[in-house]
Design a protein around this motif. Structure first.
Motif, short mmCIF file in Angstrom:
data_model
loop_
_atom_site.label_atom_id
_atom_site.label_comp_id
_atom_site.label_asym_id
_atom_site.label_seq_id
_atom_site.Cartn_x
_atom_site.Cartn_y
_atom_site.Cartn_z
N ASP A 78 0.83 -1.21 0.00
CA ASP A 78 0.00 0.00 0.00
C ASP A 78 0.86 1.25 0.00
O ASP A 78 0.56 2.22 -0.69
CB ASP A 78 -0.90 0.02 1.23
CG ASP A 78 -2.16 -0.81 1.01
OD1 ASP A 78 -2.51 -1.03 -0.15
OD2 ASP A 78 -2.76 -1.25 2.00
N VAL B 292 3.73 1.76 -1.26
CA VAL B 292 4.24 2.02 -2.61
C VAL B 292 3.12 2.51 -3.51
O VAL B 292 3.26 3.46 -4.27
CB VAL B 292 4.90 0.75 -3.19
CG1 VAL B 292 5.24 0.94 -4.65
CG2 VAL B 292 6.14 0.39 -2.40
N ASN B 293 1.95 1.85 -3.40
CA ASN B 293 0.83 2.21 -4.25
C ASN B 293 0.35 3.64 -4.00
O ASN B 293 -0.06 4.34 -4.93
CB ASN B 293 -0.31 1.23 -4.00
CG ASN B 293 -1.29 1.21 -5.15
OD1 ASN B 293 -2.23 1.99 -5.18
ND2 ASN B 293 -1.06 0.35 -6.12
N TYR B 294 0.41 4.07 -2.75
CA TYR B 294 0.01 5.44 -2.43
C TYR B 294 1.11 6.45 -2.77
O TYR B 294 0.91 7.64 -2.60
CB TYR B 294 -0.34 5.55 -0.95
CG TYR B 294 -1.78 5.19 -0.64
CD1 TYR B 294 -2.80 6.08 -0.93
CD2 TYR B 294 -2.10 3.98 -0.08
CE1 TYR B 294 -4.12 5.77 -0.65
CE2 TYR B 294 -3.42 3.65 0.21
CZ TYR B 294 -4.42 4.54 -0.08
OH TYR B 294 -5.71 4.24 0.19
N GLY B 295 2.27 5.97 -3.16
CA GLY B 295 3.34 6.90 -3.49
C GLY B 295 4.02 7.49 -2.28
O GLY B 295 4.58 8.58 -2.34
N MET B 296 4.01 6.77 -1.16
CA MET B 296 4.71 7.27 0.03
C MET B 296 6.21 7.10 -0.18
O MET B 296 6.65 6.17 -0.85
CB MET B 296 4.29 6.49 1.27
CG MET B 296 2.85 6.72 1.64
SD MET B 296 2.35 5.67 3.00
CE MET B 296 2.72 6.73 4.38
N THR C 101 -1.44 11.61 1.27
CA THR C 101 -2.48 10.88 0.53
C THR C 101 -2.93 9.64 1.29
O THR C 101 -4.08 9.22 1.19
CB THR C 101 -1.93 10.43 -0.83
OG1 THR C 101 -1.19 11.49 -1.39
CG2 THR C 101 -3.05 10.08 -1.78
#
Lengths: 167, 382
Positions: free
Chosen positions: B208, B210-214, B352
Protein backbone atom coordinates in the motif's frame (compact mmCIF):
# COMPACT_ATOMS: atom_id res chain seq x y z
CA UNK A 1 16.90 -3.41 -23.62
CA UNK A 2 15.59 -0.18 -22.29
CA UNK A 3 12.12 0.10 -20.83
CA UNK A 4 10.85 2.20 -23.73
CA UNK A 5 12.01 -0.38 -26.27
CA UNK A 6 10.29 -3.08 -24.29
CA UNK A 7 7.13 -1.02 -24.25
CA UNK A 8 7.35 -0.45 -27.99
CA UNK A 9 7.74 -4.15 -28.57
CA UNK A 10 4.78 -5.07 -26.41
CA UNK A 11 2.41 -2.34 -27.55
CA UNK A 12 3.62 -1.09 -30.93
CA UNK A 13 0.34 0.61 -31.73
CA UNK A 14 0.30 2.73 -28.61
CA UNK A 15 3.76 4.28 -28.72
CA UNK A 16 4.03 7.36 -30.92
CA UNK A 17 7.70 8.06 -30.35
CA UNK A 18 10.48 7.50 -27.85
CA UNK A 19 13.10 9.87 -26.55
CA UNK A 20 14.72 11.10 -23.38
CA UNK A 21 13.67 13.40 -20.56
CA UNK A 22 17.06 14.44 -19.27
CA UNK A 23 18.63 11.08 -18.51
CA UNK A 24 15.36 9.19 -18.23
CA UNK A 25 13.87 7.16 -21.10
CA UNK A 26 10.59 8.63 -22.25
CA UNK A 27 7.79 7.35 -24.47
CA UNK A 28 5.14 9.56 -26.02
CA UNK A 29 1.98 7.51 -26.18
CA UNK A 30 -1.47 7.82 -27.72
CA UNK A 31 -4.01 9.40 -25.45
CA UNK A 32 -6.57 6.62 -25.94
CA UNK A 33 -4.05 3.95 -24.96
CA UNK A 34 -2.89 5.55 -21.70
CA UNK A 35 -4.71 3.23 -19.29
CA UNK A 36 -3.65 0.21 -21.29
CA UNK A 37 -0.01 1.30 -21.41
CA UNK A 38 0.01 2.23 -17.73
CA UNK A 39 -1.29 -1.23 -16.85
CA UNK A 40 1.53 -2.74 -18.90
CA UNK A 41 4.06 -0.42 -17.28
CA UNK A 42 2.90 -1.55 -13.86
CA UNK A 43 3.24 -5.18 -14.96
CA UNK A 44 6.77 -4.43 -16.08
CA UNK A 45 7.60 -3.59 -12.47
CA UNK A 46 7.29 0.20 -12.43
CA UNK A 47 5.47 0.32 -9.13
CA UNK A 48 6.17 3.89 -8.05
CA UNK A 49 4.27 6.72 -9.69
CA UNK A 50 6.44 9.62 -8.69
CA UNK A 51 4.68 12.61 -10.18
CA UNK A 52 2.08 13.76 -12.70
CA UNK A 53 2.78 17.06 -14.41
CA UNK A 54 0.47 18.93 -16.71
CA UNK A 55 1.82 21.72 -18.89
CA UNK A 56 -0.01 24.20 -21.08
CA UNK A 57 1.76 24.68 -24.41
CA UNK A 58 -0.88 27.11 -25.76
CA UNK A 59 -1.90 24.86 -28.66
CA UNK A 60 -1.91 21.62 -26.68
CA UNK A 61 -1.47 20.23 -23.20
CA UNK A 62 1.16 17.73 -22.19
CA UNK A 63 0.73 15.36 -19.28
CA UNK A 64 3.93 13.73 -18.07
CA UNK A 65 4.03 10.67 -15.81
CA UNK A 66 7.28 9.81 -14.04
CA UNK A 67 7.54 6.17 -13.00
CA UNK A 68 10.17 4.33 -11.06
CA UNK A 69 10.75 0.67 -10.38
CA UNK A 70 11.94 -0.17 -6.86
CA UNK A 71 13.11 -3.60 -7.99
CA UNK A 72 14.84 -2.75 -11.24
CA UNK A 73 16.00 0.69 -10.05
CA UNK A 74 14.94 2.19 -13.36
CA UNK A 75 13.09 5.27 -14.45
CA UNK A 76 10.43 5.51 -17.12
CA UNK A 77 8.57 8.55 -18.34
CA UNK A 78 5.28 8.53 -20.23
CA UNK A 79 3.96 11.56 -22.03
CA UNK A 80 0.46 12.13 -23.34
CA UNK A 81 -0.61 14.99 -25.57
CA UNK A 82 -4.11 16.38 -24.99
CA UNK A 83 -6.16 18.81 -27.07
CA UNK A 84 -6.17 22.39 -25.96
CA UNK A 85 -9.91 22.87 -26.34
CA UNK A 86 -10.95 19.82 -24.37
CA UNK A 87 -8.03 18.48 -22.32
CA UNK A 88 -9.10 15.04 -21.17
CA UNK A 89 -7.02 11.98 -20.36
CA UNK A 90 -7.79 8.74 -18.56
CA UNK A 91 -7.34 8.56 -14.83
CA UNK A 92 -4.79 6.18 -13.35
CA UNK A 93 -6.49 5.99 -9.95
CA UNK A 94 -7.53 2.39 -10.62
CA UNK A 95 -3.86 1.40 -10.79
CA UNK A 96 -2.18 3.79 -8.33
CA UNK A 97 -4.06 5.21 -5.37
CA UNK A 98 -1.40 7.88 -5.15
CA UNK A 99 -2.60 9.19 -8.52
CA UNK A 100 -5.77 10.46 -6.83
CA UNK A 101 -4.42 13.69 -5.37
CA UNK A 102 -1.83 14.22 -8.08
CA UNK A 103 -4.60 14.19 -10.69
CA UNK A 104 -6.82 16.42 -8.61
CA UNK A 105 -3.97 18.89 -8.31
CA UNK A 106 -3.33 18.81 -12.03
CA UNK A 107 -7.02 19.36 -12.66
CA UNK A 108 -7.14 22.18 -10.14
CA UNK A 109 -4.13 24.14 -11.34
CA UNK A 110 -3.76 23.18 -15.00
CA UNK A 111 -7.34 22.30 -15.90
CA UNK A 112 -6.85 18.84 -17.34
CA UNK A 113 -9.81 16.54 -16.75
CA UNK A 114 -9.15 12.94 -15.81
CA UNK A 115 -11.96 10.70 -16.97
CA UNK A 116 -12.76 7.90 -14.54
CA UNK A 117 -11.45 9.77 -11.49
CA UNK A 118 -13.77 9.03 -8.54
CA UNK A 119 -13.72 12.53 -7.07
CA UNK A 120 -12.34 15.08 -9.49
CA UNK A 121 -12.76 18.30 -7.51
CA UNK A 122 -10.37 21.11 -6.70
CA UNK A 123 -7.86 20.32 -4.00
CA UNK A 124 -5.76 23.43 -3.33
CA UNK A 125 -8.01 26.24 -4.51
CA UNK A 126 -11.56 26.90 -3.26
CA UNK A 127 -14.38 25.15 -5.10
CA UNK A 128 -15.82 28.05 -7.05
CA UNK A 129 -12.49 29.46 -8.23
CA UNK A 130 -12.57 30.93 -11.71
CA UNK A 131 -9.97 29.58 -14.12
CA UNK A 132 -6.96 27.34 -13.75
CA UNK A 133 -3.89 29.35 -12.70
CA UNK A 134 -1.21 27.40 -14.55
CA UNK A 135 -2.88 27.86 -17.91
CA UNK A 136 -0.95 30.42 -19.90
CA UNK A 137 -4.02 32.55 -20.66
CA UNK A 138 -5.08 32.73 -16.99
CA UNK A 139 -6.27 36.19 -16.06
CA UNK A 140 -3.75 37.49 -13.54
CA UNK A 141 -5.35 40.91 -13.16
CA UNK A 142 -8.74 40.01 -11.80
CA UNK A 143 -8.81 39.59 -8.05
CA UNK A 144 -10.96 36.87 -6.57
CA UNK A 145 -12.52 37.06 -3.11
CA UNK A 146 -13.37 33.96 -1.13
CA UNK A 147 -15.68 33.66 1.84
CA UNK A 148 -17.31 30.70 3.55
CA UNK A 149 -21.07 30.29 3.21
CA UNK A 150 -23.73 29.09 5.62
CA UNK A 151 -23.15 25.41 4.87
CA UNK A 152 -19.39 25.65 4.84
CA UNK A 153 -19.16 25.98 1.08
CA UNK A 154 -16.73 28.37 -0.62
CA UNK A 155 -18.20 31.46 -2.21
CA UNK A 156 -16.04 33.21 -4.82
CA UNK A 157 -16.67 36.57 -6.42
CA UNK A 158 -14.62 38.95 -8.51
CA UNK A 159 -16.13 42.20 -7.16
CA UNK A 160 -15.88 41.45 -3.44
CA UNK A 161 -19.65 41.63 -2.93
CA UNK A 162 -19.54 38.51 -0.79
CA UNK A 163 -17.31 40.29 1.70
CA UNK A 164 -20.09 42.69 2.72
CA UNK A 165 -22.26 41.49 5.55
CA UNK A 166 -25.21 43.76 4.76
CA UNK A 167 -26.57 43.56 1.27
CA UNK B 1 -27.54 0.37 20.80
CA UNK B 2 -28.31 2.69 17.91
CA UNK B 3 -25.86 5.46 17.26
CA UNK B 4 -25.77 8.42 14.91
CA UNK B 5 -22.80 9.32 12.83
CA UNK B 6 -21.23 12.66 13.48
CA UNK B 7 -19.14 14.91 11.28
CA UNK B 8 -16.26 16.58 13.11
CA UNK B 9 -13.90 19.15 11.70
CA UNK B 10 -10.43 18.84 13.13
CA UNK B 11 -8.61 22.02 12.19
CA UNK B 12 -7.84 24.11 10.19
CA UNK B 13 -6.35 25.68 13.31
CA UNK B 14 -5.38 22.87 15.60
CA UNK B 15 -2.08 22.44 17.46
CA UNK B 16 -1.43 18.95 16.18
CA UNK B 17 -2.05 19.57 12.50
CA UNK B 18 1.30 21.41 12.35
CA UNK B 19 -0.08 24.29 10.36
CA UNK B 20 -3.40 24.96 8.71
CA UNK B 21 -4.85 21.63 7.70
CA UNK B 22 -8.40 20.43 8.21
CA UNK B 23 -9.52 16.86 8.66
CA UNK B 24 -13.18 16.23 7.98
CA UNK B 25 -13.95 13.20 10.12
CA UNK B 26 -17.05 11.04 9.93
CA UNK B 27 -17.27 9.51 13.38
CA UNK B 28 -19.25 6.62 14.73
CA UNK B 29 -18.91 7.27 18.44
CA UNK B 30 -15.18 7.41 18.90
CA UNK B 31 -14.33 5.42 15.79
CA UNK B 32 -13.18 7.17 12.61
CA UNK B 33 -15.29 5.91 9.72
CA UNK B 34 -13.91 8.28 7.15
CA UNK B 35 -11.17 10.88 7.14
CA UNK B 36 -10.96 13.50 4.43
CA UNK B 37 -8.08 15.97 4.56
CA UNK B 38 -9.02 19.42 3.27
CA UNK B 39 -6.00 21.27 1.93
CA UNK B 40 -5.16 24.57 0.39
CA UNK B 41 -5.21 26.99 3.32
CA UNK B 42 -1.56 27.83 2.75
CA UNK B 43 -1.58 27.74 -1.04
CA UNK B 44 0.62 30.53 -2.36
CA UNK B 45 0.85 29.59 -6.01
CA UNK B 46 4.53 28.74 -5.88
CA UNK B 47 4.44 26.94 -9.21
CA UNK B 48 2.92 29.96 -10.93
CA UNK B 49 5.54 32.16 -9.29
CA UNK B 50 8.16 29.85 -10.73
CA UNK B 51 6.99 30.73 -14.22
CA UNK B 52 7.20 34.45 -13.47
CA UNK B 53 10.66 34.57 -11.88
CA UNK B 54 14.08 33.90 -13.30
CA UNK B 55 15.91 30.78 -12.22
CA UNK B 56 17.94 32.61 -9.61
CA UNK B 57 14.95 34.54 -8.32
CA UNK B 58 13.02 31.36 -7.70
CA UNK B 59 15.55 29.82 -5.29
CA UNK B 60 14.35 31.83 -2.23
CA UNK B 61 10.80 30.62 -2.89
CA UNK B 62 11.93 27.02 -2.52
CA UNK B 63 13.03 27.83 1.03
CA UNK B 64 9.44 28.54 1.89
CA UNK B 65 8.07 25.17 0.84
CA UNK B 66 9.32 22.95 3.61
CA UNK B 67 10.59 25.62 5.94
CA UNK B 68 11.79 23.13 8.58
CA UNK B 69 14.36 21.77 6.16
CA UNK B 70 15.08 24.43 3.59
CA UNK B 71 18.53 23.33 2.41
CA UNK B 72 17.29 20.19 0.66
CA UNK B 73 14.59 22.32 -1.02
CA UNK B 74 17.25 24.70 -2.33
CA UNK B 75 19.34 21.81 -3.48
CA UNK B 76 16.51 19.93 -5.21
CA UNK B 77 15.68 22.93 -7.39
CA UNK B 78 19.31 23.79 -8.03
CA UNK B 79 20.06 20.19 -8.96
CA UNK B 80 17.27 20.27 -11.54
CA UNK B 81 18.67 23.50 -12.99
CA UNK B 82 22.17 22.04 -13.07
CA UNK B 83 20.92 18.95 -14.86
CA UNK B 84 19.03 21.10 -17.32
CA UNK B 85 21.99 23.32 -18.14
CA UNK B 86 24.76 20.76 -17.62
CA UNK B 87 26.58 22.72 -14.95
CA UNK B 88 29.50 21.05 -13.19
CA UNK B 89 29.87 21.55 -9.48
CA UNK B 90 33.26 21.63 -7.75
CA UNK B 91 33.90 18.97 -5.15
CA UNK B 92 34.22 21.31 -2.19
CA UNK B 93 30.81 22.81 -2.93
CA UNK B 94 29.29 19.34 -3.01
CA UNK B 95 30.85 18.61 0.37
CA UNK B 96 29.43 21.79 1.84
CA UNK B 97 26.04 20.95 0.37
CA UNK B 98 26.08 17.51 1.94
CA UNK B 99 27.09 18.98 5.30
CA UNK B 100 24.19 21.41 5.34
CA UNK B 101 21.70 18.90 4.01
CA UNK B 102 22.57 16.26 6.57
CA UNK B 103 22.52 18.83 9.37
CA UNK B 104 19.13 19.85 8.10
CA UNK B 105 18.00 16.23 8.16
CA UNK B 106 18.91 16.06 11.84
CA UNK B 107 17.09 19.34 12.51
CA UNK B 108 14.03 18.09 10.65
CA UNK B 109 13.88 14.84 12.58
CA UNK B 110 14.36 16.64 15.89
CA UNK B 111 11.40 18.88 15.15
CA UNK B 112 9.40 15.97 13.84
CA UNK B 113 9.96 13.75 16.86
CA UNK B 114 9.63 16.67 19.26
CA UNK B 115 6.28 17.77 17.93
CA UNK B 116 5.07 14.17 17.69
CA UNK B 117 5.78 13.69 21.39
CA UNK B 118 4.19 17.01 22.25
CA UNK B 119 1.04 16.01 20.39
CA UNK B 120 0.98 12.83 22.43
CA UNK B 121 1.25 14.83 25.64
CA UNK B 122 4.95 14.59 26.52
CA UNK B 123 6.57 18.02 26.60
CA UNK B 124 10.18 17.12 27.32
CA UNK B 125 11.23 16.03 23.87
CA UNK B 126 10.30 19.24 22.10
CA UNK B 127 12.42 21.19 24.60
CA UNK B 128 15.34 18.86 24.10
CA UNK B 129 14.86 18.79 20.35
CA UNK B 130 14.78 22.56 20.10
CA UNK B 131 17.83 22.84 22.35
CA UNK B 132 19.93 20.80 19.92
CA UNK B 133 18.24 22.40 16.94
CA UNK B 134 19.43 25.77 18.19
CA UNK B 135 23.05 24.61 17.92
CA UNK B 136 22.50 23.52 14.36
CA UNK B 137 20.72 26.77 13.52
CA UNK B 138 23.70 28.70 14.86
CA UNK B 139 25.88 26.75 12.47
CA UNK B 140 23.56 27.71 9.61
CA UNK B 141 23.66 31.30 10.77
CA UNK B 142 27.46 31.30 10.68
CA UNK B 143 27.29 29.95 7.17
CA UNK B 144 24.76 32.22 5.51
CA UNK B 145 23.29 34.59 8.05
CA UNK B 146 19.86 32.99 8.04
CA UNK B 147 18.40 30.50 10.43
CA UNK B 148 15.50 29.06 8.48
CA UNK B 149 15.26 30.38 4.93
CA UNK B 150 18.76 30.19 3.58
CA UNK B 151 18.92 30.83 -0.16
CA UNK B 152 22.40 29.39 0.13
CA UNK B 153 22.79 26.74 -2.53
CA UNK B 154 23.15 28.22 -6.01
CA UNK B 155 23.60 26.66 -9.42
CA UNK B 156 27.24 25.70 -9.76
CA UNK B 157 28.10 25.85 -6.10
CA UNK B 158 27.18 27.52 -2.88
CA UNK B 159 26.94 31.19 -2.00
CA UNK B 160 29.87 31.45 0.35
CA UNK B 161 32.61 29.26 1.67
CA UNK B 162 32.46 28.01 5.24
CA UNK B 163 33.67 30.65 7.70
CA UNK B 164 36.44 30.33 10.20
CA UNK B 165 35.56 28.34 13.26
CA UNK B 166 32.73 26.55 11.54
CA UNK B 167 34.43 23.17 11.44
CA UNK B 168 35.39 23.28 15.11
CA UNK B 169 31.84 24.10 16.05
CA UNK B 170 30.50 21.40 13.77
CA UNK B 171 32.77 18.82 15.40
CA UNK B 172 31.53 19.93 18.77
CA UNK B 173 27.94 19.55 17.59
CA UNK B 174 28.62 16.05 16.28
CA UNK B 175 30.20 14.95 19.53
CA UNK B 176 27.38 16.43 21.56
CA UNK B 177 24.64 15.05 19.34
CA UNK B 178 25.82 11.47 19.71
CA UNK B 179 25.14 11.56 23.43
CA UNK B 180 21.89 13.40 22.94
CA UNK B 181 20.46 10.76 20.67
CA UNK B 182 21.22 8.16 23.34
CA UNK B 183 19.30 10.34 25.77
CA UNK B 184 16.30 10.51 23.43
CA UNK B 185 16.29 6.78 23.08
CA UNK B 186 16.41 6.26 26.81
CA UNK B 187 13.65 8.78 27.30
CA UNK B 188 11.30 7.68 24.56
CA UNK B 189 12.05 4.53 22.64
CA UNK B 190 11.27 2.05 25.38
CA UNK B 191 8.74 4.19 27.21
CA UNK B 192 5.74 1.99 27.83
CA UNK B 193 3.08 4.65 27.33
CA UNK B 194 4.74 5.80 24.12
CA UNK B 195 4.87 2.25 22.82
CA UNK B 196 1.22 1.69 23.61
CA UNK B 197 0.31 4.82 21.70
CA UNK B 198 2.48 3.99 18.70
CA UNK B 199 2.61 0.24 18.16
CA UNK B 200 0.11 -1.13 15.66
CA UNK B 201 -1.26 2.35 15.08
CA UNK B 202 -1.45 3.78 11.57
CA UNK B 203 -0.41 0.53 9.95
CA UNK B 204 0.24 0.61 6.23
CA UNK B 205 1.64 -2.38 4.38
CA UNK B 206 4.63 -2.12 2.07
CA UNK B 207 2.44 -2.76 -0.95
CA UNK B 208 0.00 0.00 0.00
CA UNK B 209 2.78 2.40 0.88
CA UNK B 210 4.24 2.02 -2.61
CA UNK B 211 0.83 2.21 -4.25
CA UNK B 212 0.01 5.44 -2.43
CA UNK B 213 3.34 6.90 -3.49
CA UNK B 214 4.71 7.27 0.03
CA UNK B 215 8.44 7.95 0.24
CA UNK B 216 11.15 8.66 2.76
CA UNK B 217 10.99 7.47 6.38
CA UNK B 218 7.31 6.59 5.98
CA UNK B 219 8.14 4.17 3.18
CA UNK B 220 11.15 2.72 4.96
CA UNK B 221 9.05 2.25 8.11
CA UNK B 222 6.92 -0.09 6.01
CA UNK B 223 9.86 -2.30 5.15
CA UNK B 224 10.76 -1.04 1.70
CA UNK B 225 14.51 -0.70 1.51
CA UNK B 226 14.77 2.38 -0.61
CA UNK B 227 16.77 5.52 -0.22
CA UNK B 228 17.49 7.75 -3.19
CA UNK B 229 20.87 8.67 -1.71
CA UNK B 230 21.78 5.02 -1.91
CA UNK B 231 20.15 3.75 -5.08
CA UNK B 232 20.14 6.82 -7.29
CA UNK B 233 23.10 8.60 -5.75
CA UNK B 234 23.56 12.30 -6.36
CA UNK B 235 26.17 14.77 -5.12
CA UNK B 236 28.89 12.80 -3.28
CA UNK B 237 26.66 10.20 -1.64
CA UNK B 238 28.15 7.57 -3.94
CA UNK B 239 31.46 7.77 -2.06
CA UNK B 240 30.01 7.81 1.43
CA UNK B 241 29.37 4.91 3.71
CA UNK B 242 25.88 4.80 5.18
CA UNK B 243 22.87 2.53 5.19
CA UNK B 244 19.20 2.99 4.47
CA UNK B 245 17.32 2.65 7.77
CA UNK B 246 14.48 0.19 7.38
CA UNK B 247 11.94 -1.29 9.79
CA UNK B 248 9.41 -3.95 8.97
CA UNK B 249 6.62 -3.26 11.47
CA UNK B 250 4.77 -0.83 9.15
CA UNK B 251 3.34 1.11 12.13
CA UNK B 252 3.91 4.51 13.71
CA UNK B 253 6.57 3.17 16.05
CA UNK B 254 8.58 1.86 13.10
CA UNK B 255 8.50 5.26 11.44
CA UNK B 256 9.68 6.89 14.65
CA UNK B 257 12.58 4.44 15.00
CA UNK B 258 13.55 5.01 11.36
CA UNK B 259 13.91 8.72 12.12
CA UNK B 260 16.10 8.08 15.18
CA UNK B 261 18.28 5.73 13.14
CA UNK B 262 18.52 8.23 10.31
CA UNK B 263 19.83 10.87 12.69
CA UNK B 264 22.60 8.47 13.67
CA UNK B 265 23.37 7.76 10.04
CA UNK B 266 23.47 11.48 9.32
CA UNK B 267 26.02 11.91 12.08
CA UNK B 268 28.03 9.08 10.55
CA UNK B 269 27.88 10.76 7.14
CA UNK B 270 28.85 14.13 8.61
CA UNK B 271 31.89 12.65 10.36
CA UNK B 272 33.13 11.20 7.07
CA UNK B 273 32.56 14.46 5.23
CA UNK B 274 34.36 16.50 7.85
CA UNK B 275 37.36 14.18 7.70
CA UNK B 276 37.72 14.22 3.93
CA UNK B 277 36.73 17.79 3.12
CA UNK B 278 38.86 18.94 0.17
CA UNK B 279 40.45 22.37 -0.09
CA UNK B 280 39.37 23.82 -3.40
CA UNK B 281 37.23 26.42 -5.04
CA UNK B 282 33.58 26.44 -4.18
CA UNK B 283 31.93 27.52 -7.38
CA UNK B 284 31.93 26.32 -10.90
CA UNK B 285 33.23 28.89 -13.32
CA UNK B 286 34.50 27.21 -16.44
CA UNK B 287 31.30 27.44 -18.36
CA UNK B 288 30.15 30.90 -17.51
CA UNK B 289 33.37 32.75 -18.02
CA UNK B 290 33.98 34.09 -14.56
CA UNK B 291 37.33 33.93 -12.84
CA UNK B 292 37.73 30.95 -10.51
CA UNK B 293 37.25 31.61 -6.85
CA UNK B 294 39.53 30.13 -4.30
CA UNK B 295 38.27 28.84 -1.01
CA UNK B 296 38.19 32.20 0.68
CA UNK B 297 35.05 33.51 2.22
CA UNK B 298 33.00 36.47 1.08
CA UNK B 299 34.70 37.17 -2.26
CA UNK B 300 31.76 35.64 -4.01
CA UNK B 301 28.66 37.34 -5.14
CA UNK B 302 28.98 37.49 -8.86
CA UNK B 303 30.28 34.04 -9.64
CA UNK B 304 27.09 32.94 -11.25
CA UNK B 305 25.18 35.20 -13.61
CA UNK B 306 21.95 36.46 -12.09
CA UNK B 307 20.23 35.96 -15.42
CA UNK B 308 21.13 32.96 -17.43
CA UNK B 309 19.43 30.95 -20.13
CA UNK B 310 19.58 27.18 -20.00
CA UNK B 311 18.89 25.27 -23.21
CA UNK B 312 15.32 24.31 -24.04
CA UNK B 313 14.24 20.96 -22.70
CA UNK B 314 12.67 19.30 -19.74
CA UNK B 315 14.07 17.62 -16.70
CA UNK B 316 12.75 15.89 -13.62
CA UNK B 317 15.19 15.49 -10.79
CA UNK B 318 14.52 14.17 -7.33
CA UNK B 319 16.39 13.92 -4.06
CA UNK B 320 15.92 12.24 -0.72
CA UNK B 321 14.73 15.15 1.40
CA UNK B 322 14.24 14.47 5.13
CA UNK B 323 10.51 13.97 4.56
CA UNK B 324 10.79 11.84 1.45
CA UNK B 325 11.24 12.19 -2.24
CA UNK B 326 11.38 15.82 -3.30
CA UNK B 327 11.32 16.35 -7.03
CA UNK B 328 11.39 19.33 -9.32
CA UNK B 329 10.17 19.13 -12.89
CA UNK B 330 11.38 22.02 -15.01
CA UNK B 331 10.39 22.64 -18.59
CA UNK B 332 12.54 25.29 -20.23
CA UNK B 333 11.81 27.04 -23.49
CA UNK B 334 15.29 28.57 -23.66
CA UNK B 335 14.38 31.90 -22.10
CA UNK B 336 15.47 33.38 -18.80
CA UNK B 337 12.44 32.03 -16.95
CA UNK B 338 11.25 28.44 -16.61
CA UNK B 339 8.26 27.62 -18.78
CA UNK B 340 6.87 25.32 -16.12
CA UNK B 341 7.99 24.37 -12.63
CA UNK B 342 6.32 21.44 -10.94
CA UNK B 343 7.09 20.54 -7.36
CA UNK B 344 6.64 16.98 -6.26
CA UNK B 345 6.55 17.49 -2.54
CA UNK B 346 6.97 14.59 -0.14
CA UNK B 347 4.47 15.92 2.39
CA UNK B 348 1.68 16.14 -0.16
CA UNK B 349 2.20 12.64 -1.47
CA UNK B 350 2.68 11.06 1.95
CA UNK B 351 -0.48 12.70 3.24
CA UNK B 352 -2.48 10.88 0.53
CA UNK B 353 -2.32 7.72 2.62
CA UNK B 354 -3.66 9.12 5.90
CA UNK B 355 -7.35 8.27 5.23
CA UNK B 356 -6.33 4.64 4.76
CA UNK B 357 -4.03 4.61 7.79
CA UNK B 358 -6.53 5.87 10.33
CA UNK B 359 -9.64 4.02 9.24
CA UNK B 360 -11.27 2.42 12.30
CA UNK B 361 -8.99 4.16 14.80
CA UNK B 362 -9.77 6.89 17.32
CA UNK B 363 -8.95 10.58 17.06
CA UNK B 364 -5.85 10.44 19.34
CA UNK B 365 -4.55 7.68 17.07
CA UNK B 366 -5.04 9.96 14.08
CA UNK B 367 -2.78 12.45 15.82
CA UNK B 368 -0.14 9.80 16.47
CA UNK B 369 -0.25 8.47 12.90
CA UNK B 370 -0.28 11.94 11.40
CA UNK B 371 2.66 12.99 13.59
CA UNK B 372 4.78 10.16 12.23
CA UNK B 373 4.01 11.06 8.62
CA UNK B 374 5.73 14.36 9.35
CA UNK B 375 4.24 16.94 7.03
CA UNK B 376 4.85 20.65 6.81
CA UNK B 377 1.90 22.51 5.40
CA UNK B 378 4.01 24.86 3.35
CA UNK B 379 5.15 21.79 1.51
CA UNK B 380 1.66 20.33 1.13
CA UNK B 381 -0.09 23.42 -0.16
CA UNK B 382 2.82 25.08 -1.98
Amino acid sequence: MSATDELKQKLPAAVVSTGMQGNKPMAVIKKEELLNVAGKVKEMGFDHLSVITGTDYKDHFEVVYNFYSYNKKQNLVLKVIADHDKPEVDSLTSLWKGADWLERETYDLVGIRFTGHPNLVRILLPDGWIGHPLQKDYDMNTEQFVTIGEKGEDIVSTDGSNLLRRK
Amino acid sequence: METDELIINMGPVHPSTHGVLRFRLRMDGEIIKECTPVLGYLHRGTEKLGEMKTYMQFIPYTDRLDYISAFPNNYAFVKAVEELAGIEVPLRAEYIRVIVMELNRIVNHLVSIGSLLMDLGAATMIMWGFRERENALQLFEMLCGARMTFNYIKPGGVREDIPEGFMAKLNEFLKDMEKRIEDYEQLISSNEIFMMRMKNIGVISAEDAVNYGMTGPTLRGSGVNYDLRKYEPYSIYRDLDFRACVRNECDSYARYIVRIDEMKESLHILRQVVDTMPEAKIVSSAKYGIAPMTGTPSAVSTYFPRIFTPPAGEVYSRIEAPKGELGFYIASDGTTKPYRVKIRSPSFCNLTAIPKMVLGLKIPDLIAAFGTIDVVLGDVDR
